[in-house]
Scaffold this motif. Structure first.
Motif, PDB file in Angstrom:
ATOM      1  N   ASN A  41       0.828  -1.218   0.000  1.00  0.00           N
ATOM      2  CA  ASN A  41       0.000   0.000   0.000  1.00  0.00           C
ATOM      3  C   ASN A  41       0.855   1.259   0.000  1.00  0.00           C
ATOM      4  OD1 ASN A  41      -2.443  -1.378  -0.081  1.00  0.00           O
ATOM      5  ND2 ASN A  41      -2.610  -1.491   2.156  1.00  0.00           N
ATOM      6  N   LYS A  44       2.054   1.881  -3.479  1.00  0.00           N
ATOM      7  CA  LYS A  44       0.965   2.450  -4.289  1.00  0.00           C
ATOM      8  C   LYS A  44       0.762   3.929  -3.960  1.00  0.00           C
ATOM      9  CE  LYS A  44      -1.509  -1.924  -4.900  1.00  0.00           C
ATOM     10  NZ  LYS A  44      -2.738  -2.688  -4.593  1.00  0.00           N
ATOM     11  N   ASP A  45       0.884   4.274  -2.678  1.00  0.00           N
ATOM     12  CA  ASP A  45       0.755   5.686  -2.291  1.00  0.00           C
ATOM     13  C   ASP A  45       1.863   6.527  -2.928  1.00  0.00           C
ATOM     14  OD1 ASP A  45      -1.479   5.158  -0.754  1.00  0.00           O
ATOM     15  OD2 ASP A  45      -0.377   5.038   1.136  1.00  0.00           O
ATOM     16  N   ILE A  47       3.427   5.934  -5.685  1.00  0.00           N
ATOM     17  CA  ILE A  47       3.141   6.053  -7.118  1.00  0.00           C
ATOM     18  C   ILE A  47       2.070   7.109  -7.367  1.00  0.00           C
ATOM     19  CG2 ILE A  47       2.225   4.831  -9.136  1.00  0.00           C
ATOM     20  CD1 ILE A  47       3.560   2.285  -7.886  1.00  0.00           C
ATOM     21  N   LEU A  48       1.053   7.131  -6.529  1.00  0.00           N
ATOM     22  CA  LEU A  48       0.016   8.158  -6.659  1.00  0.00           C
ATOM     23  C   LEU A  48       0.606   9.559  -6.501  1.00  0.00           C
ATOM     24  CD1 LEU A  48      -2.983   6.555  -4.717  1.00  0.00           C
ATOM     25  CD2 LEU A  48      -2.814   6.955  -7.188  1.00  0.00           C
ATOM     26  N   LEU A  84       3.878  -6.649  -5.959  1.00  0.00           N
ATOM     27  CA  LEU A  84       3.973  -5.404  -6.721  1.00  0.00           C
ATOM     28  C   LEU A  84       4.057  -5.652  -8.222  1.00  0.00           C
ATOM     29  CD1 LEU A  84       6.273  -3.178  -4.484  1.00  0.00           C
ATOM     30  CD2 LEU A  84       3.794  -3.066  -4.758  1.00  0.00           C
ATOM     31  N   GLU A  87       0.569  -5.721  -9.188  1.00  0.00           N
ATOM     32  CA  GLU A  87      -0.365  -4.687  -8.752  1.00  0.00           C
ATOM     33  C   GLU A  87       0.042  -3.253  -9.068  1.00  0.00           C
ATOM     34  OE1 GLU A  87      -1.788  -5.251  -4.725  1.00  0.00           O
ATOM     35  OE2 GLU A  87      -1.531  -7.428  -4.868  1.00  0.00           O
ATOM     36  N   ILE A  88       1.274  -3.034  -9.540  1.00  0.00           N
ATOM     37  CA  ILE A  88       1.659  -1.663  -9.895  1.00  0.00           C
ATOM     38  C   ILE A  88       2.197  -1.646 -11.318  1.00  0.00           C
ATOM     39  CG2 ILE A  88       2.174  -1.082  -7.483  1.00  0.00           C
ATOM     40  CD1 ILE A  88       5.163  -1.154  -8.222  1.00  0.00           C
TER      41      ILE A  88
END
Length: 270
Positions: A41, A44-45, A47-48, A84, A87-88
């Motif tokens: 998570n 992902k943060d 990357i955002l 990852l 998911e990314i």
């Protein structure tokens, strides 16, 4: 430069590498992301917030840290890499100097190896990188902080040896990235000196990554704990870009990305 299916157009803009330490004892964020779900998570943060690359580390390399074996390192990083990859959608780098770890994570789908010993610690890691045809970041490092010659000259000599090892192993020239190793084998004052002379490394002709995020050099200057060194890190990001750095490896994505965009607009006339 290609990292798997990803193309890195180094030199056109500054790339932001987000730090994901899945260790219990890293100097700044040790223990924060040891759960696989929390680590995924956090990636992902980042990357955002704009991270271009995620760099996963499974062994703390802070001063005084204890080395861990390849098996324990893989227990930490491999489950995160496996998640990852699915998911990314950015390149995944793994921070390791061990051939066995590099082999396992590349087989699992990682795209870049980040070796803090510049291919000079484990004699087998260069062959692994060559076999998978991936980029490798070769960082300057040494035991102790004594230098017989000018520090920049010694760093350049170290890199020439790493480059020779890489090319002899069959790693493509276009897959090599250098890292001056701020915080490794250097005192805070030596780190400051290296920061002031980063541009000299451009003569080697390879892309350069700069990793200063929250490090002791900034603590010496600011007298602040690691998580309060964001502005200091941003200052070094700007200075690095102005001296030709291509990638910055940071904890705090948003702040460094904004600074990089402004600096790129001025320095690279984007």
């Amino acid at each position: 430069m290609n990292a798997g299916k990803y193309e890195l157009n180094l030199g056109t803009r500054t790339y932001i590498m987000g730090i994901l330490n899945v260790t219990p004892d890293s100097f700044s964020d040790g223990g924060d992301f040891t759960s696989v779900n929390i680590a995924v998570n956090h990636a992902k943060d980042m990357i955002l917030e704009g991270a271009d690359i995620i760099d996963i580390g499974g062994e703390s390399t802070r001063p005084g840290s204890t080395e861990v074996g390849a098996e324990e390192e893989l227990e930490r990083v491999l489950p995160v890499v496996e998640r990852l990859v699915k998911e990314i959608d950015v390149p995944i780098s793994v921070d390791t100097y061990k051939a066995a770890v590099a082999e396992a994570v590349l087989k699992a789908g990682a795209h870049i190896i980040n070796d803090i010993w510049g291919l000079q610690r484990d004699p087998d890691i260069a062959a692994v990188v060559a076999r998978y045809d991936v980029p490798v970041i070769m960082m300057h490092n040494q035991n102790g902080t004594d230098y017989d010659k000018d520090i920049m000259e010694e760093i350049s000599d170290f890199f020439r040896k790493s480059i020779e090892i890489a090319l002899n192993a069959g790693i493509k020239k276009e897959n090599l990235i250098l890292d001056p190793g701020i915080g490794f084998g250097k005192t805070p004052d030596q780190n400051i000196l290296v920061m002031s002379k980063l541009g000299e490394l451009n003569d080697l002709g390879y892309p350069i990554l700069l990793g200063t995020s929250r490090k002791s050099m900034l603590g010496k200057i600011l007298d602040l704990p690691p998580k309060e060194r964001v502005e200091g890190t941003v200052a070094t990001t700007v200075m690095g870009i102005m001296q030709g750095m291509d990638i910055v490896r940071v904890h705090d994505i948003k702040e460094n990305l904004r600074a990089a965009r402004v600096t790129d607009a001025i320095v690279r006339c984007l």
